[in-house]
Enzyme design. Structure first.
Site, PDB file in Angstrom:
ATOM      1  N   THR A  12      48.897 -32.284  49.540  1.00  0.00           N
ATOM      2  CA  THR A  12      49.765 -32.378  50.799  1.00  0.00           C
ATOM      3  C   THR A  12      48.683 -33.525  51.626  1.00  0.00           C
ATOM      4  OG1 THR A  12      48.675 -30.539  51.613  1.00  0.00           O
ATOM      5  CG2 THR A  12      51.063 -30.386  50.932  1.00  0.00           C
ATOM      6  N   GLY A  13      47.601 -33.868  51.419  1.00  0.00           N
ATOM      7  CA  GLY A  13      46.525 -34.545  52.073  1.00  0.00           C
ATOM      8  C   GLY A  13      46.743 -35.795  51.991  1.00  0.00           C
ATOM      9  N   ARG A  40      48.570 -22.827  54.195  1.00  0.00           N
ATOM     10  CA  ARG A  40      49.236 -23.576  55.195  1.00  0.00           C
ATOM     11  C   ARG A  40      50.374 -24.387  54.936  1.00  0.00           C
ATOM     12  NH1 ARG A  40      43.941 -24.362  56.723  1.00  0.00           N
ATOM     13  NH2 ARG A  40      43.667 -26.056  55.296  1.00  0.00           N
ATOM     14  N   SER A  41      50.440 -24.611  53.476  1.00  0.00           N
ATOM     15  CA  SER A  41      51.420 -25.455  52.863  1.00  0.00           C
ATOM     16  C   SER A  41      52.681 -24.395  52.200  1.00  0.00           C
ATOM     17  CB  SER A  41      50.919 -26.464  51.923  1.00  0.00           C
ATOM     18  OG  SER A  41      50.087 -27.340  52.723  1.00  0.00           O
ATOM     19  N   ARG A 100      28.933 -34.692  42.499  1.00  0.00           N
ATOM     20  CA  ARG A 100      28.550 -36.242  42.127  1.00  0.00           C
ATOM     21  C   ARG A 100      27.028 -36.279  41.688  1.00  0.00           C
ATOM     22  NH1 ARG A 100      31.129 -38.575  47.669  1.00  0.00           N
ATOM     23  NH2 ARG A 100      33.385 -38.356  46.928  1.00  0.00           N
ATOM     24  N   CYS A 129      33.997 -43.477  48.115  1.00  0.00           N
ATOM     25  CA  CYS A 129      34.753 -44.719  48.169  1.00  0.00           C
ATOM     26  C   CYS A 129      34.011 -46.188  48.355  1.00  0.00           C
ATOM     27  CB  CYS A 129      35.946 -44.822  49.455  1.00  0.00           C
ATOM     28  SG  CYS A 129      35.308 -44.026  50.924  1.00  0.00           S
ATOM     29  N   SER A 159      41.153 -44.207  57.906  1.00  0.00           N
ATOM     30  CA  SER A 159      42.175 -43.433  56.799  1.00  0.00           C
ATOM     31  C   SER A 159      41.092 -42.658  56.127  1.00  0.00           C
ATOM     32  CB  SER A 159      43.129 -44.478  55.897  1.00  0.00           C
ATOM     33  OG  SER A 159      42.363 -45.240  55.206  1.00  0.00           O
ATOM     34  N   LYS A 216      24.772 -41.396  50.235  1.00  0.00           N
ATOM     35  CA  LYS A 216      25.760 -41.168  49.235  1.00  0.00           C
ATOM     36  C   LYS A 216      25.756 -42.627  48.287  1.00  0.00           C
ATOM     37  CE  LYS A 216      28.912 -37.887  50.846  1.00  0.00           C
ATOM     38  NZ  LYS A 216      30.212 -37.631  51.670  1.00  0.00           N
ATOM     39  N   ARG A 238      32.432 -46.988  60.923  1.00  0.00           N
ATOM     40  CA  ARG A 238      33.698 -46.920  61.119  1.00  0.00           C
ATOM     41  C   ARG A 238      34.137 -47.774  62.326  1.00  0.00           C
ATOM     42  NH1 ARG A 238      35.972 -43.992  57.689  1.00  0.00           N
ATOM     43  NH2 ARG A 238      34.846 -42.001  58.355  1.00  0.00           N
ATOM     44  N   HIS A 245      38.547 -50.393  53.303  1.00  0.00           N
ATOM     45  CA  HIS A 245      37.163 -50.757  53.666  1.00  0.00           C
ATOM     46  C   HIS A 245      36.753 -51.973  53.322  1.00  0.00           C
ATOM     47  CE1 HIS A 245      37.071 -46.339  54.613  1.00  0.00           C
ATOM     48  NE2 HIS A 245      36.245 -45.993  53.554  1.00  0.00           N
TER      49      HIS A 245
HETATM   50  P1  NAP Z   1      43.332 -34.055  54.189  1.00  0.00           P
HETATM   51  O1  NAP Z   1      44.337 -35.375  54.502  1.00  0.00           O
HETATM   52  O2  NAP Z   1      42.919 -33.131  55.482  1.00  0.00           O
HETATM   53  O3  NAP Z   1      43.892 -33.312  53.162  1.00  0.00           O
HETATM   54  C1  NAP Z   1      43.071 -31.993  52.585  1.00  0.00           C
HETATM   55  C2  NAP Z   1      44.007 -31.419  51.502  1.00  0.00           C
HETATM   56  O4  NAP Z   1      43.232 -30.204  50.850  1.00  0.00           O
HETATM   57  C3  NAP Z   1      45.093 -30.775  51.965  1.00  0.00           C
HETATM   58  O5  NAP Z   1      46.277 -30.851  50.856  1.00  0.00           O
HETATM   59  C4  NAP Z   1      44.954 -29.349  52.006  1.00  0.00           C
HETATM   60  O6  NAP Z   1      46.140 -28.512  52.092  1.00  0.00           O
HETATM   61  C5  NAP Z   1      43.902 -29.170  50.943  1.00  0.00           C
HETATM   62  N1  NAP Z   1      43.005 -28.025  51.222  1.00  0.00           N
HETATM   63  C6  NAP Z   1      42.216 -27.962  52.224  1.00  0.00           C
HETATM   64  N2  NAP Z   1      41.456 -26.623  52.254  1.00  0.00           N
HETATM   65  C7  NAP Z   1      41.950 -26.016  51.331  1.00  0.00           C
HETATM   66  C8  NAP Z   1      42.010 -24.715  50.601  1.00  0.00           C
HETATM   67  N3  NAP Z   1      41.085 -23.962  51.065  1.00  0.00           N
HETATM   68  N4  NAP Z   1      42.656 -24.557  49.497  1.00  0.00           N
HETATM   69  C9  NAP Z   1      43.618 -25.557  48.985  1.00  0.00           C
HETATM   70  N5  NAP Z   1      43.786 -26.650  49.449  1.00  0.00           N
HETATM   71  C10 NAP Z   1      43.049 -26.808  50.682  1.00  0.00           C
HETATM   72  O7  NAP Z   1      41.928 -34.816  53.907  1.00  0.00           O
HETATM   73  P2  NAP Z   1      42.037 -36.277  52.751  1.00  0.00           P
HETATM   74  O8  NAP Z   1      41.529 -37.280  53.542  1.00  0.00           O
HETATM   75  O9  NAP Z   1      42.978 -36.066  51.814  1.00  0.00           O
HETATM   76  O10 NAP Z   1      40.493 -35.762  52.093  1.00  0.00           O
HETATM   77  C11 NAP Z   1      40.436 -34.700  51.205  1.00  0.00           C
HETATM   78  C12 NAP Z   1      39.226 -34.701  50.363  1.00  0.00           C
HETATM   79  O11 NAP Z   1      39.108 -35.793  49.430  1.00  0.00           O
HETATM   80  C13 NAP Z   1      37.957 -35.036  51.470  1.00  0.00           C
HETATM   81  O12 NAP Z   1      37.410 -33.570  51.749  1.00  0.00           O
HETATM   82  C14 NAP Z   1      36.849 -35.386  50.478  1.00  0.00           C
HETATM   83  O13 NAP Z   1      36.110 -34.428  49.606  1.00  0.00           O
HETATM   84  C15 NAP Z   1      37.703 -36.147  49.493  1.00  0.00           C
HETATM   85  N6  NAP Z   1      37.834 -37.469  49.792  1.00  0.00           N
HETATM   86  C16 NAP Z   1      37.208 -38.388  48.964  1.00  0.00           C
HETATM   87  C17 NAP Z   1      37.126 -39.792  49.497  1.00  0.00           C
HETATM   88  C18 NAP Z   1      36.221 -40.573  48.470  1.00  0.00           C
HETATM   89  O14 NAP Z   1      35.357 -41.476  49.106  1.00  0.00           O
HETATM   90  N7  NAP Z   1      36.384 -40.707  47.299  1.00  0.00           N
HETATM   91  C19 NAP Z   1      37.767 -40.335  50.323  1.00  0.00           C
HETATM   92  C20 NAP Z   1      38.488 -39.580  51.299  1.00  0.00           C
HETATM   93  C21 NAP Z   1      38.482 -38.182  50.923  1.00  0.00           C
HETATM   94  P3  NAP Z   1      46.810 -28.113  53.592  1.00  0.00           P
HETATM   95  O15 NAP Z   1      47.950 -29.276  53.651  1.00  0.00           O
HETATM   96  O16 NAP Z   1      47.597 -26.802  53.125  1.00  0.00           O
HETATM   97  O17 NAP Z   1      46.027 -27.731  54.644  1.00  0.00           O
HETATM   98  O1  3JN Z   2      34.727 -41.446  55.613  1.00  0.00           O
HETATM   99  C1  3JN Z   2      35.222 -42.362  54.701  1.00  0.00           C
HETATM  100  O2  3JN Z   2      35.728 -43.385  54.902  1.00  0.00           O
HETATM  101  C2  3JN Z   2      35.107 -41.736  53.186  1.00  0.00           C
HETATM  102  C3  3JN Z   2      34.974 -40.264  53.355  1.00  0.00           C
HETATM  103  C4  3JN Z   2      34.759 -39.449  52.393  1.00  0.00           C
HETATM  104  C5  3JN Z   2      34.839 -38.155  52.299  1.00  0.00           C
HETATM  105  C6  3JN Z   2      35.210 -37.230  53.289  1.00  0.00           C
HETATM  106  C7  3JN Z   2      35.194 -35.827  53.556  1.00  0.00           C
HETATM  107  C8  3JN Z   2      34.495 -35.447  52.711  1.00  0.00           C
HETATM  108  C9  3JN Z   2      33.773 -37.155  51.427  1.00  0.00           C
HETATM  109  C10 3JN Z   2      33.367 -37.905  50.227  1.00  0.00           C
HETATM  110  O3  3JN Z   2      34.153 -38.575  49.380  1.00  0.00           O
HETATM  111  O4  3JN Z   2      32.078 -38.411  50.060  1.00  0.00           O
HETATM  112  C11 3JN Z   2      33.652 -35.887  51.607  1.00  0.00           C
HETATM  113  C12 3JN Z   2      32.811 -35.081  50.682  1.00  0.00           C
HETATM  114  O5  3JN Z   2      31.626 -35.182  50.820  1.00  0.00           O
HETATM  115  O6  3JN Z   2      33.553 -34.526  49.794  1.00  0.00           O
END
Ligand code: NAP
Ligand code: 3JN
Length: 335
Positions: A12-13, A40-41, A100, A129, A159, A216, A238, A245
């Protein structure tokens, strides 16, 4: 090709939804999709290939019968549930930073180091990213001329910080243009019409003065390129951009590489598109990168301050190549 049962944790995120769209757009061979999220979902649904699928609440039993589990629900959820998923026989591809830098976990950008996948032990990590879009461009230059030092400054879209951050930029911009106050909630300072040299916004600065996002980029770049001797320094910023990006990258190489040679190498690089015709104002732009699978590079030029260095501008959709697409590409490699 056999079809797989695929779970998306965090469906859902912001990133999870992009994962569903990417699986659909690339026609990933799956027999069943299991969207998982938090309590929550409960009661929510997601759309996939024209179907409405109920979101399931993540639990320790969620991974029975799952072949591939794509995680994007934060590091805490990954640390708790990814090992359980792997123990149930699923291959986990984790989008958080939880694993990682674990030496037992491959950190993979398929165009760069798909070979690392053969040593996986059930968990594979997807890089940050900002690292991903940079290494996909730097890999051919490293192969040709051996990179010695990277100096990068990022211009990161909101985003990357999730849905609340996108809303804050939109609402704050509207409020300020209307002459109304808008107190920051997600970011520590005003993000509209401003640049914030602190990512992530919630973390304290490290003892060395860098942020965790900057470190990172240092550690992940070395691991993916398989060369700990590369010097990397990063400043992550940011900016008030909704998505995509951008990065200013200075690369010093052991062997002299001209801008023309770099352009020729990059024009053949997988996943990379050269947009480099400054006389006609052609260079990569964040707004044009949204929704695209490629990483764009331009402004490639010889660094006038160093005999063996190049400057360039790298842009990509941070939710696609930076997150969801790279994760799905890893799953495709596994097939
Ligand atoms: P987001 O929009 O806040 O979505 C978070 C998602 O995680 C939602 O589906 C949420 O479910 C779920 N969630 C949170 N806590 C949970 C739990 N305890 N159990 C099950 N599901 C849970 O965040 P996002 O921007 O998509 O980012 C999510 C994660 O992706 C980040 O925390 C990070 O680790 C990773 N990320 C990586 C990159 C990258 O650079 N590769 C970039 C952005 C994010 P609900 O809707 O039910 O709350
Ligand atoms: O801020 C951004 O543009 C990228 C965000 C990445 C991110 C956000 C929350 C948690 C990460 C990530 O992928 O490094 C995490 C995380 O540490 O998992």
């Amino acid at each position: 090709m056999s079809t797989k049962v695929v779970a998306v944790v965090g469906a859902t995120g912001v990133v999870g939804r992009q994962m569903l769209e990417t699986l659909e757009a690339r026609n990933f061979p799956l027999s069943r999709l299991v969207p998982l999220a938090s309590e929550r979902s409960r009661g929510k649904t997601v759309s996939f290939k024209g179907e409405t699928i109920p979101v399931e609440v993540l639990s320790e039993n969620s991974f029975e019968g799952i072949d591939i589990a794509l995680f994007s629900a934060g590091g805490g959820t990954s640390k708790k549930y990814a090992p359980l998923a792997a123990a149930s026989g699923a291959v986990v591809i984790d989008n958080s930073s939880a694993f990682r830098m674990d030496p037992d976990v491959p950190l993979v950008v398929p165009e760069v180091n798909a070979h690392a996948l053969k040593n996986h032990k059930g968990i594979i990590a997807n890089p940050n990213c900002s690292t991903t879009q940079m290494v996909v461009v730097l890999k051919p230059l490293h192969d040709a001329a051996r990179i010695r030092r990277i100096v990068v400054s990022t211009y990161q879209a909101v985003s990357g910080a999730g849905i609340a951050a996108i809303t804050e930029l939109q609402e704050q911009s509207r409020a300020l243009l209307a002459g109304e106050p808008y107190a920051p909630k997600v970011f520590p300072h005003q993000i509209a019409f401003n640049c914030l040299p602190q990512i992530p916004q919630s973390d304290a600065f490290l003892d060395n003065g860098y942020t965790s996002e900057e470190m990172k980029m240092v550690h992940e770049t070395r691991k993916i390129l398989g060369d700990d001797s590369i010097a990397v320094t990063a400043t992550t910023v940011r900016v008030p951009v909704l998505n995509g990006h951008s990065e200013s990258v200075n690369v010093q190489t052991e062997k002299k590489l001209t801008a023309a040679e770099a352009r020729a190498l990059l024009s053949k690089a997988p996943g990379v598109v050269v947009q480099d015709d400054p006389q006609h104002q052609i260079y990569p732009l964040a707004v044009n990168s949204t929704g695209k699978f490629d990483t764009f590079v331009g402004r490639i030029r010889d660094d006038i301050s160093h005999e063996s260095a190049l400057d360039m501008w790298i842009v990509s959709d941070n939710l696609l190549k930076g997150a969801a697409l790279n994760t799905v590409q890893i799953a495709e490699e596994l097939l």
